[in-house]
Design a protein around this motif. Structure first.
Motif, PDB file in Angstrom:
ATOM      1  N   LYS A  61       0.841  -1.190   0.000  1.00  0.00           N
ATOM      2  CA  LYS A  61       0.000   0.000   0.000  1.00  0.00           C
ATOM      3  C   LYS A  61       0.878   1.241   0.000  1.00  0.00           C
ATOM      4  O   LYS A  61       1.567   1.524   0.977  1.00  0.00           O
ATOM      5  CB  LYS A  61      -0.914  -0.003   1.231  1.00  0.00           C
ATOM      6  N   ILE A  62       0.858   1.932  -1.115  1.00  0.00           N
ATOM      7  CA  ILE A  62       1.727   3.095  -1.260  1.00  0.00           C
ATOM      8  C   ILE A  62       0.971   4.164  -2.042  1.00  0.00           C
ATOM      9  O   ILE A  62       0.093   3.849  -2.864  1.00  0.00           O
ATOM     10  CB  ILE A  62       3.044   2.702  -1.985  1.00  0.00           C
ATOM     11  N   ASN A  63       1.255   5.390  -1.769  1.00  0.00           N
ATOM     12  CA  ASN A  63       0.596   6.491  -2.459  1.00  0.00           C
ATOM     13  C   ASN A  63       0.784   6.341  -3.970  1.00  0.00           C
ATOM     14  O   ASN A  63       1.902   6.191  -4.444  1.00  0.00           O
ATOM     15  CB  ASN A  63       1.214   7.820  -2.003  1.00  0.00           C
ATOM     16  N   PRO A  64      -0.308   6.337  -4.748  1.00  0.00           N
ATOM     17  CA  PRO A  64      -0.192   6.127  -6.195  1.00  0.00           C
ATOM     18  C   PRO A  64       0.671   7.160  -6.901  1.00  0.00           C
ATOM     19  O   PRO A  64       1.140   6.920  -8.015  1.00  0.00           O
ATOM     20  CB  PRO A  64      -1.646   6.177  -6.685  1.00  0.00           C
ATOM     21  N   GLU A  65       0.888   8.310  -6.277  1.00  0.00           N
ATOM     22  CA  GLU A  65       1.750   9.313  -6.900  1.00  0.00           C
ATOM     23  C   GLU A  65       3.172   8.788  -7.070  1.00  0.00           C
ATOM     24  O   GLU A  65       3.871   9.144  -8.020  1.00  0.00           O
ATOM     25  CB  GLU A  65       1.762  10.594  -6.062  1.00  0.00           C
ATOM     26  N   TYR A  66       3.617   7.905  -6.150  1.00  0.00           N
ATOM     27  CA  TYR A  66       4.948   7.327  -6.281  1.00  0.00           C
ATOM     28  C   TYR A  66       4.984   6.307  -7.408  1.00  0.00           C
ATOM     29  O   TYR A  66       6.009   6.133  -8.073  1.00  0.00           O
ATOM     30  CB  TYR A  66       5.397   6.714  -4.960  1.00  0.00           C
ATOM     31  N   ILE A  67       3.870   5.623  -7.642  1.00  0.00           N
ATOM     32  CA  ILE A  67       3.796   4.727  -8.794  1.00  0.00           C
ATOM     33  C   ILE A  67       3.910   5.543 -10.075  1.00  0.00           C
ATOM     34  O   ILE A  67       4.625   5.181 -11.008  1.00  0.00           O
ATOM     35  CB  ILE A  67       2.474   3.923  -8.777  1.00  0.00           C
ATOM     36  N   TYR A  68       3.203   6.664 -10.099  1.00  0.00           N
ATOM     37  CA  TYR A  68       3.251   7.531 -11.280  1.00  0.00           C
ATOM     38  C   TYR A  68       4.675   8.031 -11.531  1.00  0.00           C
ATOM     39  O   TYR A  68       5.154   8.011 -12.668  1.00  0.00           O
ATOM     40  CB  TYR A  68       2.320   8.724 -11.085  1.00  0.00           C
ATOM     41  N   ALA A 112       7.275   0.303 -17.493  1.00  0.00           N
ATOM     42  CA  ALA A 112       6.358   1.422 -17.291  1.00  0.00           C
ATOM     43  C   ALA A 112       4.918   0.986 -17.525  1.00  0.00           C
ATOM     44  O   ALA A 112       4.019   1.321 -16.739  1.00  0.00           O
ATOM     45  CB  ALA A 112       6.723   2.572 -18.221  1.00  0.00           C
ATOM     46  N   ASP A 113       4.684   0.226 -18.586  1.00  0.00           N
ATOM     47  CA  ASP A 113       3.328  -0.216 -18.899  1.00  0.00           C
ATOM     48  C   ASP A 113       2.790  -1.161 -17.825  1.00  0.00           C
ATOM     49  O   ASP A 113       1.591  -1.144 -17.511  1.00  0.00           O
ATOM     50  CB  ASP A 113       3.299  -0.914 -20.261  1.00  0.00           C
ATOM     51  N   LYS A 114       3.674  -1.992 -17.282  1.00  0.00           N
ATOM     52  CA  LYS A 114       3.250  -2.913 -16.231  1.00  0.00           C
ATOM     53  C   LYS A 114       2.706  -2.146 -15.036  1.00  0.00           C
ATOM     54  O   LYS A 114       1.647  -2.481 -14.484  1.00  0.00           O
ATOM     55  CB  LYS A 114       4.426  -3.799 -15.803  1.00  0.00           C
ATOM     56  N   TRP A 115       3.410  -1.127 -14.639  1.00  0.00           N
ATOM     57  CA  TRP A 115       2.973  -0.341 -13.485  1.00  0.00           C
ATOM     58  C   TRP A 115       1.828   0.598 -13.835  1.00  0.00           C
ATOM     59  O   TRP A 115       1.055   1.005 -12.964  1.00  0.00           O
ATOM     60  CB  TRP A 115       4.159   0.434 -12.906  1.00  0.00           C
ATOM     61  N   LEU A 116       1.718   0.944 -15.111  1.00  0.00           N
ATOM     62  CA  LEU A 116       0.621   1.812 -15.526  1.00  0.00           C
ATOM     63  C   LEU A 116      -0.714   1.118 -15.302  1.00  0.00           C
ATOM     64  O   LEU A 116      -1.709   1.745 -14.910  1.00  0.00           O
ATOM     65  CB  LEU A 116       0.781   2.189 -17.004  1.00  0.00           C
ATOM     66  N   VAL A 117      -0.753  -0.197 -15.525  1.00  0.00           N
ATOM     67  CA  VAL A 117      -1.976  -0.965 -15.274  1.00  0.00           C
ATOM     68  C   VAL A 117      -2.360  -0.870 -13.803  1.00  0.00           C
ATOM     69  O   VAL A 117      -3.524  -0.632 -13.462  1.00  0.00           O
ATOM     70  CB  VAL A 117      -1.775  -2.441 -15.690  1.00  0.00           C
ATOM     71  N   GLN A 118      -1.372  -1.049 -12.914  1.00  0.00           N
ATOM     72  CA  GLN A 118      -1.658  -0.962 -11.478  1.00  0.00           C
ATOM     73  C   GLN A 118      -2.082   0.449 -11.084  1.00  0.00           C
ATOM     74  O   GLN A 118      -2.973   0.641 -10.247  1.00  0.00           O
ATOM     75  CB  GLN A 118      -0.426  -1.388 -10.675  1.00  0.00           C
ATOM     76  N   PHE A 119      -1.439   1.431 -11.694  1.00  0.00           N
ATOM     77  CA  PHE A 119      -1.770   2.821 -11.377  1.00  0.00           C
ATOM     78  C   PHE A 119      -3.232   3.106 -11.729  1.00  0.00           C
ATOM     79  O   PHE A 119      -3.972   3.712 -10.945  1.00  0.00           O
ATOM     80  CB  PHE A 119      -0.845   3.762 -12.141  1.00  0.00           C
ATOM     81  N   LYS A 120      -3.668   2.659 -12.888  1.00  0.00           N
ATOM     82  CA  LYS A 120      -5.053   2.884 -13.302  1.00  0.00           C
ATOM     83  C   LYS A 120      -6.018   2.162 -12.377  1.00  0.00           C
ATOM     84  O   LYS A 120      -7.072   2.694 -12.028  1.00  0.00           O
ATOM     85  CB  LYS A 120      -5.237   2.410 -14.744  1.00  0.00           C
ATOM     86  N   ASP A 121      -5.652   0.924 -11.988  1.00  0.00           N
ATOM     87  CA  ASP A 121      -6.527   0.168 -11.093  1.00  0.00           C
ATOM     88  C   ASP A 121      -6.703   0.886  -9.768  1.00  0.00           C
ATOM     89  O   ASP A 121      -7.814   0.980  -9.228  1.00  0.00           O
ATOM     90  CB  ASP A 121      -5.955  -1.234 -10.855  1.00  0.00           C
ATOM     91  N   ILE A 122      -5.604   1.381  -9.220  1.00  0.00           N
ATOM     92  CA  ILE A 122      -5.673   2.083  -7.927  1.00  0.00           C
ATOM     93  C   ILE A 122      -6.465   3.368  -8.058  1.00  0.00           C
ATOM     94  O   ILE A 122      -7.320   3.687  -7.238  1.00  0.00           O
ATOM     95  CB  ILE A 122      -4.254   2.369  -7.399  1.00  0.00           C
ATOM     96  N   GLN A 123      -6.229   4.110  -9.118  1.00  0.00           N
ATOM     97  CA  GLN A 123      -6.912   5.385  -9.297  1.00  0.00           C
ATOM     98  C   GLN A 123      -8.407   5.197  -9.545  1.00  0.00           C
ATOM     99  O   GLN A 123      -9.214   6.026  -9.158  1.00  0.00           O
ATOM    100  CB  GLN A 123      -6.281   6.160 -10.462  1.00  0.00           C
ATOM    101  N   ASN A 124      -8.761   4.117 -10.203  1.00  0.00           N
ATOM    102  CA  ASN A 124     -10.184   3.875 -10.444  1.00  0.00           C
ATOM    103  C   ASN A 124     -10.940   3.647  -9.140  1.00  0.00           C
ATOM    104  O   ASN A 124     -12.137   3.923  -9.050  1.00  0.00           O
ATOM    105  CB  ASN A 124     -10.353   2.657 -11.364  1.00  0.00           C
ATOM    106  N   ASP A 125     -10.261   3.090  -8.147  1.00  0.00           N
ATOM    107  CA  ASP A 125     -10.881   2.860  -6.848  1.00  0.00           C
ATOM    108  C   ASP A 125     -10.726   4.053  -5.917  1.00  0.00           C
ATOM    109  O   ASP A 125     -11.175   4.031  -4.778  1.00  0.00           O
ATOM    110  CB  ASP A 125     -10.272   1.610  -6.187  1.00  0.00           C
ATOM    111  N   ASP A 126     -10.059   5.063  -6.414  1.00  0.00           N
ATOM    112  CA  ASP A 126      -9.747   6.223  -5.579  1.00  0.00           C
ATOM    113  C   ASP A 126     -11.004   7.082  -5.369  1.00  0.00           C
ATOM    114  O   ASP A 126     -11.878   7.165  -6.239  1.00  0.00           O
ATOM    115  CB  ASP A 126      -8.657   7.060  -6.266  1.00  0.00           C
TER     116      ASP A 126
END
Length: 638
Positions: free
Chosen positions: A83-90, A105-119
């Motif tokens: 659990k980490i602030n999505p801004e660091y993923i970005y 980058a694309d691998k983490w972009l998927v996770q970033f979108k998933d986290i942001q969608n639940d934000d």
């Protein structure tokens, strides 16, 4: 005894661990990222790899544009903590892209979108259309100069296009033409005019001449919207659907639809051999031609069946005199409304007008990178290109950032006018003088950094012989200017730029000298009551001693610690001595060699600097004058 010694060492180590992290935080918050990174790394070595430390290390490098080291520490944080602030993923994604690691980058972009969608910010994003609408009224960051062209008339003038230093446009200014009942103006003709650069960076458009397509019936035919091939030999333009006698042809509803025609340039410079393109139709319109930069694709507008809305943008391939099957650009561009007037710039950006996307009213001008990226979104150009009225037929030269657009906004010369523009980033200058705070003399060769609102260092320079520095800065931005020089304490100033191009903002920096005669002078370092541990605020000040001694590798000092007269003489003597030696140990922990500190002695209240001795009633401020630490230079100051 041994147990006691071990406990003392462990306690001391723990104190330094906490102290260094807090000191690192102070340096980070004051934009001293190099020093902060050094201290954070020492904290990691001592066993603290908390999320705070790892992400702060990443930020220290990221804000200095050192993406390789930033990626290293962000990666460690992402690996260790779920659990980490999505801004660091970005930010980690950005570092990977910077280094060309697109798969990572694309691998983490998927996770970033998933986290942001639940934000929880999703609801805010839904509501952001209101803020977006407001922002379209005044696009910040650009200085766009616009002018109503001299060639505009009381009639309709629109559809600018530039080729080979000639300016092409459509106009209803020829009053000898028949009157078009729709707007009670003469039918449109295509004109070509001269272009002359002006001293203000804009171009003057003058001497318009009507292009005469031989054999055209002048009674009831519109002609407009030009596109010319790179070799200058072929022109595509829009004309009413006409028969062999060049008379307008009407469909069952009594409408004469638009068609695209092709003309060839003759040796005498005239245009002739008019050919109707094969994908036109009697029962629908096809118009507003635009060419791709390589001239292999023709873009156009049509209301034919199978589209998404009232009018859509299509494209068709060109192979010599052969044309492919028209293809709709799809829902990324076309809406249930009107999409019109496509133009493809040299960089393959598609510009068009629409009333189907978020707009300021009626037709607005939009752009998209969809021709390069099928998933690209559409962006409203905002003001001053767009208004609450029809804004359309955009043209831009990527090299000069000069261009034109058409609009029926108020205060024009006619029903539709052509506006010229030149777009440049809105810039201001931040300038100032770096001075010695004590002597008020200019300081040369001081390092000055420009830091944006996110804490990122965006520019760095050194002060001149006269202490001057200067930065180019964006308009409407908050900045911090930080000045540094060896043997001086840093100084920083906050600066807010405005939206006025070329305006100057002044921020003078006054650096406090750390060496005063034979002493390194810093702000008082404070200890908790009856304690001699080095607090974070004291360590922050002691880093000035570290910096000076690093800048002078042969310097040798001695440390003196003094108290006020409150408390017993013997107590103050012991307490000050412990504080002096604690200070000495901190400097040792920061890499200062033992032989460079000759002594660390506490003098208690034996060397008061004022009258506040035992029994004398004094204010807190007067007593404070006596509570001090001194760092006396014995040698090696030069």
């Amino acid at each position: 005894m041994k147990t006691k010694i071990i406990f003392t060492i462990v306690a001391l180590s723990s104190t330094f661990l906490f102290s260094q992290k807090r000191v690192a935080d102070i340096f980070f918050e004051n934009f001293s990222y190099v020093k902060a990174a050094e201290l954070y790394k020492e904290t990691v070595k001592r066993g603290d790899s908390s999320m705070h430390v790892l992400t702060r290390l990443g930020d220290s490098y990221y804000n200095n544009s050192d993406t390789e080291n930033a990626a290293l520490w962000y990666a460690l944080a992402l690996k260790k903590y779920d659990k980490i602030n999505p801004e660091y993923i970005y930010k980690y994604i950005q570092t990977q892209r910077s280094m060309g690691n697109f798969e990572e980058a694309d691998k983490w972009l998927v996770q970033f979108k998933d986290i942001q969608n639940d934000d929880s910010r999703v609801d805010e994003l839904r509501a952001s259309n209101i803020a977006l609408y407001e922002s379209l009224k005044n696009r910040e960051g650009l200085d766009v100069k616009t002018v109503n062209l001299d060639i505009n008339t009381p009639y309709s003038d629109f559809g600018p296009y530039v080729f080979d230093n000639r300016f092409y446009f459509a106009s209803a200014q020829n009053t000898e033409n028949a009157i078009y009942s729709w707007n009670n103006e003469p039918f449109l003709d295509i004109y070509a005019a001269d272009i002359k650069p002006m001293n203000d960076g804009m171009d003057s458009i003058s001497n318009p001449i009507q292009i005469d397509f031989k054999g055209k019936d002048r009674k009831n035919v519109h002609e407009a919207s030009v596109a010319i091939t790179a070799d200058g030999k072929t022109m595509y333009f829009t004309r009413y659907n006409v028969n062999k006698k060049n008379r307008a042809v009407y469909d069952k509803q009594g409408t004469s639809n638009l068609n695209i025609y092709r003309a060839t340039k003759k040796d005498n410079g005239n245009w002739g051999d008019i050919i109707e393109l094969p994908f036109n139709g009697v029962n629908f319109s096809t118009g507003h031609p635009a060419l791709s930069p390589d001239n292999k694709t023709l873009y156009f507008v049509s209301d034919r069946e199978g589209g998404y809305g009232q009018t859509d943008i299509y494209r068709v391939s060109i192979d010599g005199d052969t044309y492919g099957t028209p293809e709709n650009l799809g829902p990324k561009v076309n809406t249930e409304g009107r999409e019109m007037f496509p133009f493809v710039a040299k960089d393959n950006t598609l510009y068009f007008s629409s009333d189907g996307f978020l707009n300021l009213g009626l037709l607005d001008i939009f752009k998209t990178d969809v021709l390069n990226d099928a998933n690209a979104n559409v962006q409203n150009l905002g003001a001053p290109y767009n208004s609450g009225f029809d804004d359309f037929a955009y043209y831009i030269n990527n090299d000069t950032q000069k261009g034109y657009f058409s609009s029926n906004r108020p205060n024009g010369k006619g029903s539709d006018d052509i506006y010229g523009f030149i777009a440049q980033p809105c810039k201001q200058v931040i300038t100032g003088t770096v001075r010695d705070l004590k002597l008020l003399t200019p300081l040369s060769n001081a390092t000055v950094q420009l830091i944006d609102e996110t804490g990122k260092i965006v520019a760095e320079t050194t002060s001149t012989e006269n202490g001057l520095y200067e930065f180019d800065a964006n308009c409407n931005q908050k900045y911090t200017v930080l000045g540094m020089k060896a043997d001086y304490k840093d100084d920083k100033k906050d600066v807010q730029t405005t939206n006025v191009t070329d305006e100057k903002q002044t921020a003078d920096l006054n650096l406090t000298p750390l060496i005063n005669d034979n002493e390194i002078v810093i702000n008082p370092i404070f200890f908790d009551f009856d304690k001699w541990d080095i607090r974070a605020d004291a360590a922050y000040e002691l880093e000035n001693i570290v910096s000076v001694m690093r800048a002078h590798p042969n310097m040798v000092i001695k440390i003196e610690s003094h108290t006020d007269s409150r408390g017993s003489d013997s107590y103050n003597l012991k307490l000050s001595d412990r504080r002096a030696k604690s200070t000495q140990q901190y400097l040792y922990s920061r890499g200062i060699a033992t032989e460079r500190i000759e002594s660390a002695i506490g003098y208690g209240e034996t060397q008061l600097v004022n009258e506040c001795s035992n029994g004398v009633k004094c204010s807190k401020e007067k007593h404070q004058e006596n509570r001090r630490s001194k760092f006396i230079i014995l040698s090696g100051a030069n």
